[in-house]
Scaffold this motif. Sequence first.
Motif, PDB file in Angstrom:
ATOM      1  N   ALA B  58       3.639 -16.878 -30.482  1.00  0.00           N
ATOM      2  CA  ALA B  58       3.897 -18.227 -31.026  1.00  0.00           C
ATOM      3  C   ALA B  58       3.519 -18.286 -32.508  1.00  0.00           C
ATOM      4  CB  ALA B  58       3.116 -19.253 -30.229  1.00  0.00           C
ATOM      5  N   VAL B  59       2.391 -17.646 -32.875  1.00  0.00           N
ATOM      6  CA  VAL B  59       1.954 -17.677 -34.281  1.00  0.00           C
ATOM      7  C   VAL B  59       2.844 -16.763 -35.134  1.00  0.00           C
ATOM      8  CG1 VAL B  59       0.004 -17.163 -35.847  1.00  0.00           C
ATOM      9  CG2 VAL B  59      -0.414 -18.240 -33.641  1.00  0.00           C
ATOM     10  N   GLY B  60       3.352 -15.703 -34.504  1.00  0.00           N
ATOM     11  CA  GLY B  60       4.258 -14.801 -35.218  1.00  0.00           C
ATOM     12  C   GLY B  60       3.535 -13.736 -36.022  1.00  0.00           C
ATOM     13  N   VAL B  61       2.228 -13.585 -35.831  1.00  0.00           N
ATOM     14  CA  VAL B  61       1.451 -12.554 -36.537  1.00  0.00           C
ATOM     15  C   VAL B  61       0.766 -11.694 -35.473  1.00  0.00           C
ATOM     16  CG1 VAL B  61      -0.448 -12.112 -38.144  1.00  0.00           C
ATOM     17  CG2 VAL B  61       1.006 -14.131 -38.439  1.00  0.00           C
ATOM     18  N   ALA B  62       0.861 -10.388 -35.620  1.00  0.00           N
ATOM     19  CA  ALA B  62       0.254  -9.501 -34.628  1.00  0.00           C
ATOM     20  C   ALA B  62      -1.253  -9.762 -34.529  1.00  0.00           C
ATOM     21  CB  ALA B  62       0.505  -8.047 -35.018  1.00  0.00           C
ATOM     22  N   ASN B  63      -1.748  -9.797 -33.321  1.00  0.00           N
ATOM     23  CA  ASN B  63      -3.188  -9.961 -33.020  1.00  0.00           C
ATOM     24  C   ASN B  63      -3.775 -11.300 -33.498  1.00  0.00           C
ATOM     25  OD1 ASN B  63      -3.336  -7.255 -31.978  1.00  0.00           O
ATOM     26  ND2 ASN B  63      -3.212  -6.570 -34.118  1.00  0.00           N
ATOM     27  N   ALA B  64      -2.900 -12.268 -33.758  1.00  0.00           N
ATOM     28  CA  ALA B  64      -3.406 -13.556 -34.265  1.00  0.00           C
ATOM     29  C   ALA B  64      -4.319 -14.243 -33.250  1.00  0.00           C
ATOM     30  CB  ALA B  64      -2.241 -14.473 -34.616  1.00  0.00           C
ATOM     31  N   THR B  65      -4.171 -13.898 -31.969  1.00  0.00           N
ATOM     32  CA  THR B  65      -5.016 -14.549 -30.939  1.00  0.00           C
ATOM     33  C   THR B  65      -6.496 -14.317 -31.233  1.00  0.00           C
ATOM     34  OG1 THR B  65      -3.251 -14.030 -29.415  1.00  0.00           O
ATOM     35  CG2 THR B  65      -5.293 -14.810 -28.452  1.00  0.00           C
ATOM     36  N   SER B  66      -6.814 -13.143 -31.767  1.00  0.00           N
ATOM     37  CA  SER B  66      -8.235 -12.872 -32.040  1.00  0.00           C
ATOM     38  C   SER B  66      -8.761 -13.819 -33.121  1.00  0.00           C
ATOM     39  CB  SER B  66      -8.429 -11.421 -32.478  1.00  0.00           C
ATOM     40  OG  SER B  66      -8.116 -10.577 -31.389  1.00  0.00           O
ATOM     41  N   ALA B  67      -7.923 -14.158 -34.085  1.00  0.00           N
ATOM     42  CA  ALA B  67      -8.340 -15.128 -35.108  1.00  0.00           C
ATOM     43  C   ALA B  67      -8.528 -16.506 -34.471  1.00  0.00           C
ATOM     44  CB  ALA B  67      -7.293 -15.200 -36.216  1.00  0.00           C
ATOM     45  N   VAL B  68      -7.607 -16.850 -33.556  1.00  0.00           N
ATOM     46  CA  VAL B  68      -7.735 -18.138 -32.857  1.00  0.00           C
ATOM     47  C   VAL B  68      -9.058 -18.169 -32.085  1.00  0.00           C
ATOM     48  CG1 VAL B  68      -6.743 -19.563 -31.007  1.00  0.00           C
ATOM     49  CG2 VAL B  68      -5.245 -18.486 -32.695  1.00  0.00           C
ATOM     50  N   LYS B  69      -9.398 -17.029 -31.466  1.00  0.00           N
ATOM     51  CA  LYS B  69     -10.654 -16.974 -30.692  1.00  0.00           C
ATOM     52  C   LYS B  69     -11.883 -17.168 -31.590  1.00  0.00           C
ATOM     53  CE  LYS B  69      -9.401 -13.365 -27.921  1.00  0.00           C
ATOM     54  NZ  LYS B  69      -9.632 -12.274 -26.963  1.00  0.00           N
ATOM     55  N   HIS B  70     -11.783 -16.688 -32.824  1.00  0.00           N
ATOM     56  CA  HIS B  70     -12.900 -16.903 -33.745  1.00  0.00           C
ATOM     57  C   HIS B  70     -13.077 -18.399 -34.037  1.00  0.00           C
ATOM     58  CE1 HIS B  70     -12.768 -12.508 -35.401  1.00  0.00           C
ATOM     59  NE2 HIS B  70     -13.087 -12.599 -34.140  1.00  0.00           N
ATOM     60  N   GLY B  71     -11.949 -19.097 -34.167  1.00  0.00           N
ATOM     61  CA  GLY B  71     -12.005 -20.558 -34.359  1.00  0.00           C
ATOM     62  C   GLY B  71     -12.623 -21.232 -33.146  1.00  0.00           C
ATOM     63  N   ILE B  72     -12.213 -20.754 -31.961  1.00  0.00           N
ATOM     64  CA  ILE B  72     -12.756 -21.328 -30.720  1.00  0.00           C
ATOM     65  C   ILE B  72     -14.264 -21.080 -30.634  1.00  0.00           C
ATOM     66  CG2 ILE B  72     -12.727 -21.091 -28.195  1.00  0.00           C
ATOM     67  CD1 ILE B  72      -9.712 -20.562 -28.397  1.00  0.00           C
ATOM     68  N   PHE B  73     -14.689 -19.901 -31.069  1.00  0.00           N
ATOM     69  CA  PHE B  73     -16.122 -19.584 -31.073  1.00  0.00           C
ATOM     70  C   PHE B  73     -16.894 -20.598 -31.910  1.00  0.00           C
ATOM     71  CE2 PHE B  73     -16.585 -15.430 -29.076  1.00  0.00           C
ATOM     72  CZ  PHE B  73     -17.889 -15.523 -28.677  1.00  0.00           C
ATOM     73  N   PHE B  74     -16.319 -20.965 -33.060  1.00  0.00           N
ATOM     74  CA  PHE B  74     -17.024 -21.948 -33.895  1.00  0.00           C
ATOM     75  C   PHE B  74     -17.019 -23.328 -33.245  1.00  0.00           C
ATOM     76  CE2 PHE B  74     -16.751 -18.780 -37.338  1.00  0.00           C
ATOM     77  CZ  PHE B  74     -18.112 -18.752 -37.631  1.00  0.00           C
ATOM     78  N   GLY B  75     -16.049 -23.588 -32.360  1.00  0.00           N
ATOM     79  CA  GLY B  75     -16.082 -24.819 -31.558  1.00  0.00           C
ATOM     80  C   GLY B  75     -17.305 -24.809 -30.649  1.00  0.00           C
ATOM     81  N   ILE B  76     -17.529 -23.654 -30.017  1.00  0.00           N
ATOM     82  CA  ILE B  76     -18.724 -23.528 -29.143  1.00  0.00           C
ATOM     83  C   ILE B  76     -19.986 -23.719 -29.983  1.00  0.00           C
ATOM     84  CG2 ILE B  76     -20.019 -21.982 -27.615  1.00  0.00           C
ATOM     85  CD1 ILE B  76     -17.345 -20.557 -26.984  1.00  0.00           C
TER      86      ILE B  76
END
Lengths: 162, 360
Positions: B58-76
């Motif tokens: 969906a983001v169109g960038v390889a491995n972008a999910t890991s960046a999303v997970k870093h954002g989620i980590f900062f939510g925690i």
Amino acid sequence: MDPVMGAVSELLAHARGHEAASVFGLIPTIERLRDRPLQVVRSDDLAPGVFGVWRSYPERDEIHYAPWVATPDRTIAHEFGHMLLGHRGVPALETAKRTLPPEWHDMASLMLRECGQLDGLDESLRRLEVEAEAFASELCRRIAGAGGARSARIRSLLNEAL
Amino acid sequence: MFASIVVSVLLWWVALTRLWRWRTSRSVLTLGTVVVFIFMALHTTVNVGAVDRLISEAVGVANATSAVKHGIFFGICLGASIIIVALRVPDVDRQRRWIAPLSAGATAATAVAVALFFSAEDAPQATDGYQFDELYVHLPGYADSAAFVMGVAAVLCTVITVVVLLGWDLGTPSGRGLAILACGVAVLASYAWIRGGYIVAARLGWVETSTYALDLTTQLALIGAVLTTLGLLWSSIEGAFRSQKQRRDFAELYTVVVKERWPGVIRGSWASFDPSRRTADRANEVLDALSMQADVDKLPEQGLPATPESVARWVHAGESGGIGVDGLRPPVGFDAVKWVRAVGRAFQDIHLCDKAEMRK
């Protein structure tokens, strides 16, 4: 928002140090919240069957509880509930029943009915009592175990999430 | 994979139940708990392989999910910071004033982590998060971002562990829940320290890249999430299993002293109370009825030390045996339910003896 849960959370959020270790310990917390002195007194002169009563004076609050009450903490927490939920003192019939001997209660009811004071009283009074009792129940649950913890404040607050 | 889905469902359940509590109390502490668990649930959901690939596509960038997970980590981390503020600042208005700066800090930290992440040289799309970590997490950019996230998480989890340890005990259901929760947060803190330490060491070339630390921390993350969830739910689980038996133990005493003698002490429980809270309310009605009986029987304020049996005998036959009002109070180490259960069982025994006598 549930007014009872909100009021208990707000009270405990203002507690300092070991104040949340017991209901009696929360007296200074309530004094700070309401910005007026609060005295809790064991009282022999309450009417028969009355566990406790909150008396609100212009410059201070007083809570009186009967000496035969097995759970004074819960009784006092109930009166805290009336105070912090914004209830406004004791209605006329209740005052009459609390201050007059039982044999005069019927006469007091009759006189108040004559003055139009009893319309819709029972339901609103019942509602206030249910709210204050729910407050007492919630407060006693939240501070359960706080007395034995290293930090009563932290324990009482964490109890909300558990 | 299966474990991730189960943990994810558990975390969503906890998040939704705490969201309900926040709606009723609007307290800052519950808000922090809700934020932590929503982001933890999101993180485990994103860890599921299919969701992981879906996000990258969906983001169109390889491995972008890991960046999303870093954002989620900062939510925690944001939720954890709100919890720390709620526990340490003794004024609701001051607590609320902290929320905006903390949210801004979490957003800025997310921006930094994402910028570091995308500063890395492009790498081919990994099949899932685990393969990404195995192949690329030690590379410049990815490693800087992950080390930053893990460092913040490690510090916050350690602080929360210490704070929770200040509140636990083993004498009450919620205290036992806190003990489990403390273990869970401690495991999550170790997860963050070990993973962060490995990434830094691998990035600086101090250690060879290996899957050992990644395997270990994956297990720790699952264990930590399960323990944290179990800790939060423990009190409700214990209450649901025990409340029916507790009610049975003092049902006879309740019928006699509350329903028959002092029905005026009966009060309805608040609508949102769970079964264990309703049982506690009924136990308190028994204590109120005993207070009324004590007043009528003119029990002294101070009396001889009471036992459940002596209180039950007084209720049954009116023989006080020298007990006073102080003897009706739950003794040290007893809560209302435990004490009323003990008296209730003694009362049942006396009734059974009476029935046996009558049969003779």
